[in-house]
Design an enzyme around this catalytic site. Structure first.
Site, PDB file in Angstrom:
ATOM      1  N   ARG B  73       0.819  -1.215   0.000  1.00  0.00           N
ATOM      2  CA  ARG B  73       0.000   0.000   0.000  1.00  0.00           C
ATOM      3  C   ARG B  73       0.849   1.259   0.000  1.00  0.00           C
ATOM      4  NH1 ARG B  73      -3.827  -2.143   3.577  1.00  0.00           N
ATOM      5  NH2 ARG B  73      -2.659  -4.017   3.149  1.00  0.00           N
ATOM      6  N   THR B  74       1.921   1.296   0.758  1.00  0.00           N
ATOM      7  CA  THR B  74       2.688   2.539   0.828  1.00  0.00           C
ATOM      8  C   THR B  74       3.407   2.818  -0.487  1.00  0.00           C
ATOM      9  OG1 THR B  74       2.992   2.155   3.186  1.00  0.00           O
ATOM     10  CG2 THR B  74       4.359   3.830   2.187  1.00  0.00           C
ATOM     11  N   LYS B 101      23.731  -7.079  -4.131  1.00  0.00           N
ATOM     12  CA  LYS B 101      25.165  -7.352  -4.310  1.00  0.00           C
ATOM     13  C   LYS B 101      25.981  -6.803  -3.159  1.00  0.00           C
ATOM     14  CE  LYS B 101      24.473  -6.984  -9.297  1.00  0.00           C
ATOM     15  NZ  LYS B 101      24.678  -6.104 -10.451  1.00  0.00           N
ATOM     16  N   ARG B 123      11.724   3.600   2.243  1.00  0.00           N
ATOM     17  CA  ARG B 123      11.259   2.601   3.212  1.00  0.00           C
ATOM     18  C   ARG B 123      12.461   1.710   3.495  1.00  0.00           C
ATOM     19  NH1 ARG B 123       6.694  -0.761   4.391  1.00  0.00           N
ATOM     20  NH2 ARG B 123       5.629   1.216   4.672  1.00  0.00           N
ATOM     21  N   HIS B 151       6.650   6.468  10.779  1.00  0.00           N
ATOM     22  CA  HIS B 151       5.963   6.316   9.496  1.00  0.00           C
ATOM     23  C   HIS B 151       5.047   7.531   9.377  1.00  0.00           C
ATOM     24  CE1 HIS B 151       4.299   4.728   5.976  1.00  0.00           C
ATOM     25  NE2 HIS B 151       3.788   3.578   6.395  1.00  0.00           N
TER      26      HIS B 151
END
Lengths: 428, 332
Positions: B73-74, B101, B123, B151
């Site tokens: 959703r975000t 990597k 995020r 958040h």
């Protein structure tokens, strides 16, 4: 059992200081004098006049340094670490054994001692591990290690989890005459913790590392030392409750000593709000009441020594989100200046007390020759300019690692000269 | 004895370029900032009803979404928000990128920074990651969730939802239920709700309520019956990974659900129920509650889009700016 400091030898200098303020609290000196050093030994102390603002004091001893050698010479080695120490006013340092491999055998220790003789700018001593691999299971061969020059024993970096093992170590090590030093952390309480458990951790969402994770272990270790009637040294105290434990054990006659770092004396967990990985260390910065308790204990002598816990980390290892960053900050080159700026200048701590806790205190704990200003004593001197202000620059460190919490800050008071075991080891 | 002031954050903060603003924590915002953002979101909301939903407001701007943790959703909400404002959008995920990597976050940031993005939305599983991006690039940084820290856009969309549904925030009582300890949503929401004058009670088993949380201005209860007093019951996701054997935050999910699950019996009629998603139906929230008319859960998702449009627009137009509906209609 012979020598415990190695290297930094060689030259024995002739030096003279005219009309300087000499401060040696342990010798009861605070006056303007002329000092003469010949072939590395203090030969004359005479009344002087004038004074150019410089202070000459006994050089400092840092009982807690991570030289990262062997194994992580990219972070620090004996040469860079001891040069950093010289610039910080130290005439001797003790290195911790949590290296790769750990200093847990005479072979590893012997190799370090040989390297120190070649590479060390100032004398350096090495603590050896209490347990093999610092794994907390089997005792190291303490007698052989002491004969090879171990300055003491510690599993620093981690606690001795088993009370049974620590008890055996306290019993057995007594034949060596060297000190046991303990890193007090109950891992089941600190696990997952990044900062002090308190208001800041609640707000920022960090896993908390509560004070009780330290103090419960300080209490346990002091009880074991009391029961075995053996001396014990508590590393890097951070919590008020730990200080209380140490104070009551000492008043009950336990031969216990403690040390505190400059960062725990100057910062609280409020500094973590910056999320600067250079304020992340173990034990963590705690609350203001803890800081006040540490200051009080430093002043009344419950805590005898200031130790930097100089813990170099490669830049790329600290250049990560706070939560991912390793614990540890450097401190050798800034300890005196920041403590002078933050504690002596505002009148919280006297200059004499600061010098005592940086010099005589640590030497006493580990049975080292006390740096002192007396005719016939080897010259272990620091020259201080208390008026000089300087800015801590990332490019200015002699240490190989720049993980200092003081970068960019202006400090008042500077080490301008260090004489270690008769040799002029640093001159600004 | 002279007082000595410990070093505090201002003295340690790295130097920042003038005027560059980030949204890393609700603490970065004043009440006026929040009011401005909510008003801006309402303006954008009107645009969603039109046939052509795209606004040219951020044409020529570049928004990079860096999602180093799974998110539906975000990430979709930020991507659509940027596109609705005509920004160029680039999305980078940890899997399949140089992160796989072993590239450090700082090096990834320097690489992305070389394209001079205007905004980086991040995020990341670790606290402090947005600061690394802010230090390594010249972009405005929007924190879309950093570990258990913050958040902030979730909190803003929650405020927006409550405000739309209940006609205001000040004076309301919001109960936040569940694993507060590990919840970035809870921390951002407590700060945002307290900032806007709501009363907040956190409810849950003692090991999942952080020690000292009261200092954020909320009340604490361990009794699920407390939620009956609230106007809004905000249910947090019970993260199954926290319930691994030996973690011992609660003895079992079964016992948690029996004691702290939000069920129809524990609510009174008319109470609004919110959840940041994704839900564990039958664990922290009863399916009947989740699907009831008083649940605002889908509404939250829709609010997310306009609130994130508002955040991107506000950062890039160097607010505070006076929002005029007419002006935006005009450029549209």
């Amino acid at each position: 059992m012979g020598e415990i400091l190695f290297g930094g030898n060689g030259r024995k200098d002739d030096l003279s200081y005219e009309g300087v303020r000499v401060v040696d609290p342990t010798e009861g000196i605070d006056e303007t004098l002329n000092l003469t050093v010949e072939a590395g030994v203090i030969t004359k102390i005479e009344p002087g006049t004038g004074g150019d603002g410089r202070i000459v004091a006994p050089a400092f001893v840092d009982p807690h340094v991570h030289l990262r050698t062997p194994g992580r010479e990219d972070e620090e080695d004996i040469a860079t670490g001891t040069k950093a120490a010289a610039a910080g006013g130290y005439c001797a340092i003790l290195a911790m054994p949590n290296t790769e491999p750990a200093v847990d055998s005479a072979a590893v220790l012997g190799a370090l001692v040989e390297r120190a003789k070649d590479e060390a700018e100032i004398p350096v001593g090495f603590l050896a591990a209490i347990s093999k691999g610092q794994e907390g299971a089997e005792l190291t061969e303490m007698v052989e290690l002491a004969e090879r020059g171990a300055a003491g024993f510690t599993d620093d970096g981690r606690p001795v989890a088993s009370p049974g093992l620590l008890r055996r170590a306290l019993q057995y090590h007594s034949v060596t005459g060297r000190r046991i030093a303990v890193h007090c952390e109950e891992a089941t309480l600190s696990r997952g913790g990044h900062i002090h458990e308190g208001l800041v951790s609640a707000e920022l969402g960090f896993g908390g590392y509560p004070s009780v994770a330290e103090s419960v272990m300080v209490g346990r270790d002091l009880m074991l030392a009391a029961y075995e009637n053996q001396p014990i040294h508590v590393l890097h105290l951070s919590a008020r409750e730990s200080v209380d434990e140490l104070r009551s054990a000492r008043s009950a006659g336990v031969q216990a000593s403690g040390e505190v770092t400059p960062h725990h004396l100057c910062l609280t967990d409020e500094a973590v709000r910056t999320l600067d990985p250079n304020v992340k260390m173990n034990p963590p910065l705690r609350a203001e009441e803890d800081r006040q308790a540490l200051l009080e204990a430093l002043k009344d002598g419950t805590i005898e020594a200031i130790a930097t816990d100089h813990a170099p980390h490669a830049r790329h290892e600290k250049d990560v989100p706070f939560e991912e960053a390793p614990f540890g900050v450097t401190g050798l080159e800034t300890a005196f200046s920041v403590l002078h700026t933050r504690l002596v200048e505002p009148g919280v701590l006297s200059l004499a007390a600061l010098i005592d806790r940086l010099a005589a205190g640590p030497a006493r704990i580990y049975g080292l020759e006390r740096p002192r200003i007396a005719v016939g004593a080897p010259a272990n001197l620091v020259v201080l300019d208390l008026e000089r202000t300087w800015r801590v620059e990332e490019s200015g460190f002699r240490s190989r690692s720049p993980n200092s919490w003081l970068i960019g800050q202006t400090l008042k008071g500077k080490v301008v000269e260090t004489v270690a075991n008769g040799k002029l080891a640093y001159s600004a | 004895m002279a007082e000595v002031t410990p070093l505090i954050r201002d003295e340690l903060l790295p130097p920042r370029g003038p005027g560059r603003r980030h949204l890393i924590s609700i603490r970065d915002l004043t009440k006026e900032d929040v009011e401005r953002l909510l008003a801006l979101a309402r303006t954008f909301s009107a645009s969603l009803d039109r046939e052509v939903k795209k606004l040219p407001a951020l044409k020529g701007r570049t928004v990079v979404n860096m999602f180093f943790e799974s998110s539906t959703r975000t990430s979709s909400s930020f991507e659509l928000a940027a596109k609705r404002l005509s920004a160029d959008v680039m999305s980078i995920k940890a899997s399949g990128s140089a992160v796989d990597k072993g590239e450090s976050l700082r090096d990834t940031a320097l690489t992305i920074g070389a394209y001079d993005p205007d905004v980086i939305v991040l995020r990341h599983p670790h606290i402090g990651a947005p600061q690394v991006i802010a230090d390594a690039t010249t972009a405005h940084v929007v924190n879309a969730g950093d570990g258990t820290h913050q958040h902030p856009t979730q909190a803003l969309l929650d405020l927006y939802t409550i405000d739309e549904e209940l006609g205001g925030i000040a004076g309301l009582h919001v109960a936040i239920v569940g694993d507060v300890l590990h919840s970035r949503v809870a921390r951002s929401d407590i700060q945002a709700l307290v900032l806007m004058g709501a009363r907040v009670t956190v409810v849950g088993p003692p090991p999942l309520i952080p020690r000292g949380i009261e200092a954020m201005g909320c009340e604490v209860s361990h009794d699920i019956e407390t939620i009956r007093d609230a106007d809004v019951v905000y249910v947090l996701r019970m993260q199954k990974e926290r319930m691994l054997e030996g973690a011992n935050y609660v003895p079992s999910l079964r016992e948690y659900t029996a004691r702290w699950g939000v069920t129809p019996e524990r609510l009174r009629p008319g109470q609004k129920v919110m959840h940041p998603g994704p839900m564990n139906r039958g664990v922290e929230i009863d399916p009947v509650v989740a699907d009831a008319a008083d649940a605002l859960i889908e509404r939250q998702v829709r609010s997310g889009l306009v609130v994130r449009m508002a955040v991107l627009y506000d950062l890039l137009t160097h607010g505070p700016v006076e929002v005029k509906v007419a002006e935006i209609e005009e450029v549209a």
